[in-house]
Design an enzyme around this catalytic site. Structure first.
Site, mmCIF file in Angstrom:
data_model
loop_
_atom_site.group_PDB
_atom_site.id
_atom_site.type_symbol
_atom_site.label_atom_id
_atom_site.label_comp_id
_atom_site.label_asym_id
_atom_site.label_seq_id
_atom_site.Cartn_x
_atom_site.Cartn_y
_atom_site.Cartn_z
ATOM 1 N N HIS A 1 -1.663 -7.179 -3.060
ATOM 2 C CA HIS A 1 -3.117 -6.558 -2.506
ATOM 3 C C HIS A 1 -3.220 -5.530 -1.759
ATOM 4 O O HIS A 1 -2.266 -5.263 -1.288
ATOM 5 C CB HIS A 1 -3.846 -7.951 -2.376
ATOM 6 C CG HIS A 1 -4.003 -8.547 -0.999
ATOM 7 N ND1 HIS A 1 -2.899 -9.023 -0.750
ATOM 8 C CD2 HIS A 1 -4.583 -8.247 0.245
ATOM 9 C CE1 HIS A 1 -2.905 -9.541 0.659
ATOM 10 N NE2 HIS A 1 -3.914 -9.140 1.297
ATOM 11 N N HIS B 1 -4.661 -4.715 1.070
ATOM 12 C CA HIS B 1 -4.698 -4.581 2.478
ATOM 13 C C HIS B 1 -3.542 -4.141 3.298
ATOM 14 O O HIS B 1 -2.563 -4.132 2.819
ATOM 15 C CB HIS B 1 -5.059 -6.206 3.249
ATOM 16 C CG HIS B 1 -6.432 -6.683 2.585
ATOM 17 N ND1 HIS B 1 -6.694 -7.712 2.974
ATOM 18 C CD2 HIS B 1 -7.638 -5.977 2.446
ATOM 19 C CE1 HIS B 1 -8.128 -8.118 2.325
ATOM 20 N NE2 HIS B 1 -8.469 -6.933 2.289
ATOM 21 N N ASP C 1 -1.969 -4.614 6.172
ATOM 22 C CA ASP C 1 -0.858 -5.279 6.561
ATOM 23 C C ASP C 1 0.071 -5.872 5.411
ATOM 24 O O ASP C 1 1.081 -6.387 5.904
ATOM 25 C CB ASP C 1 -1.359 -6.607 7.328
ATOM 26 C CG ASP C 1 -2.096 -7.649 6.557
ATOM 27 O OD1 ASP C 1 -2.928 -7.066 5.774
ATOM 28 O OD2 ASP C 1 -1.834 -8.761 6.723
ATOM 29 N N HIS C 2 -0.220 -5.213 4.305
ATOM 30 C CA HIS C 2 0.816 -5.747 3.086
ATOM 31 C C HIS C 2 0.943 -4.478 2.546
ATOM 32 O O HIS C 2 2.288 -4.349 1.655
ATOM 33 C CB HIS C 2 -0.060 -6.536 2.064
ATOM 34 C CG HIS C 2 -0.421 -7.844 2.667
ATOM 35 N ND1 HIS C 2 0.144 -9.031 2.033
ATOM 36 C CD2 HIS C 2 -1.520 -8.330 3.425
ATOM 37 C CE1 HIS C 2 -0.419 -10.197 2.800
ATOM 38 N NE2 HIS C 2 -1.473 -9.660 3.438
ATOM 39 N N HIS D 1 -9.511 -13.475 -2.338
ATOM 40 C CA HIS D 1 -9.523 -12.678 -1.058
ATOM 41 C C HIS D 1 -9.900 -11.165 -1.371
ATOM 42 O O HIS D 1 -10.457 -10.692 -0.486
ATOM 43 C CB HIS D 1 -7.953 -13.032 -0.869
ATOM 44 C CG HIS D 1 -7.366 -12.280 0.426
ATOM 45 N ND1 HIS D 1 -8.047 -12.709 1.643
ATOM 46 C CD2 HIS D 1 -6.796 -11.316 0.886
ATOM 47 C CE1 HIS D 1 -7.508 -12.107 2.799
ATOM 48 N NE2 HIS D 1 -6.766 -10.946 2.134
ATOM 49 N N ASP E 1 -2.168 -13.425 -0.021
ATOM 50 C CA ASP E 1 -3.146 -14.236 1.049
ATOM 51 C C ASP E 1 -4.102 -14.854 0.171
ATOM 52 O O ASP E 1 -5.323 -15.370 0.427
ATOM 53 C CB ASP E 1 -4.070 -13.093 1.497
ATOM 54 C CG ASP E 1 -3.151 -12.450 2.813
ATOM 55 O OD1 ASP E 1 -2.003 -12.836 2.938
ATOM 56 O OD2 ASP E 1 -3.839 -11.487 3.254
ATOM 57 N N HIS F 1 1.657 -15.456 5.514
ATOM 58 C CA HIS F 1 1.401 -15.647 6.813
ATOM 59 C C HIS F 1 1.638 -16.947 7.422
ATOM 60 O O HIS F 1 1.698 -17.989 6.833
ATOM 61 C CB HIS F 1 -0.317 -15.208 7.358
ATOM 62 C CG HIS F 1 -0.930 -14.103 6.928
ATOM 63 N ND1 HIS F 1 -0.823 -13.175 7.858
ATOM 64 C CD2 HIS F 1 -1.451 -13.391 5.829
ATOM 65 C CE1 HIS F 1 -1.572 -11.821 7.322
ATOM 66 N NE2 HIS F 1 -1.880 -12.137 6.196
#
Length: 257
Positions: A56, A58, A60-61, A112, A131, A169
């Site tokens: 996805h 975001h 942090d990915h 998410h 996530d 995570h």
């Protein structure tokens, strides 16, 4: 044989690194930071990064994607319905791709984010779920509805018992604290909490998880259980019959927990 290793990023992210020793090549899942991958490649200088898998959008990915692609020429796979930097192949539900000689199935799992996907390897029963599903938990609903997330989780929960859950995570301990509040009489949750607490004190990661264990201890996969429904009914002051409504109440409770 493919070896899977977790590279730590930021405070609690994992970048999953799949290693094909025969051909000295690797693939990574959700490299939010290029640095851990670069460091691994520098230590293994005769290896190449061939593929980057994204679940996805975001940051942090995806934050390390363009730099890694520029430096290595790796092919980037990501969800068709999200804006993924450097994406070479846009993926939709039901597609199959070949990575390191392995077939990966693509599942769309909105909740998410709306375009979130997961990658499933059917021979080894590996699930890279970003996530969506966490060990003992699930992702927050930033874009999707509770009903969408509940359906996505039910789809993943239908995979084989021995499916290994490679989520993104290290949230397991805090998720299990919530699980204990939802089902205080669930002995498997209490035992798992003690186990993970010991692992974390020793600096050991809690992943991958196993789907059979998730079904027994993850409240977000247990909305049909009488114990979970009764706890939600006592908190809400009313009986909730619909599993997706029980899930919605659980997610709202966890957001404030």
């Amino acid at each position: 044989m493919i070896k899977i290793e977790a590279l730590s990023a930021f405070s609690d992210n994992y970048i999953w690194l799949l290693q094909d020793a025969q051909h000295k090549r690797v693939a990574v899942v959700d490299p939010g930071d290029a640095a851990p991958v670069q460091a691994w490649l520098q230590q293994h200088h005769d290896w190449t990064l061939s593929d980057i898998l994204i679940t996805h959008h975001h940051n942090d990915h995806v934050g390390g994607v363009e730099q890694l692609r520029r430096e290595t020429g790796a092919r980037v796979y990501g969800p068709a319905n999200e804006n993924i930097p450097g994406r070479d192949q846009a993926l939709v539900d039901g597609e199959r791709i070949e990575v390191l000689g392995l077939t990966l199935q693509v599942f769309e799992v909105p909740g998410h984010t709306l375009g979130h996907i997961a990658f499933y390897q059917p021979q080894h029963h590996w699930l890279f779920c970003g996530d969506t599903l966490f060990a003992a938990g699930c992702g927050r609903l930033f874009e999707g509805t509770p009903q969408q997330m509940h359906q996505s989780l039910q789809r993943l929960a239908a995979l084989p018992d021995d499916t290994l859950i490679y989520c993104a995570h290290e949230y397991t301990l805090s998720n299990l604290r919530f699980a204990k509040a939802v089902e205080p009489a669930n002995r498997e949750i209490a035992e798992r909490f003690a186990q993970v607490e010991a692992w974390r004190q020793q600096g050991q990661i809690s992943l991958p998880s196993v789907l059979q264990l998730e079904r027994a201890t993850n409240p977000f996969l247990r909305a049909a259980q009488t114990s979970v429904k009764e706890m939600i009914a006592s908190r809400e002051g009313r009986v909730i019959v619909s599993e997706s409504e029980v899930f919605a109440a659980l997610r709202a409770w966890k957001d404030r927990f």
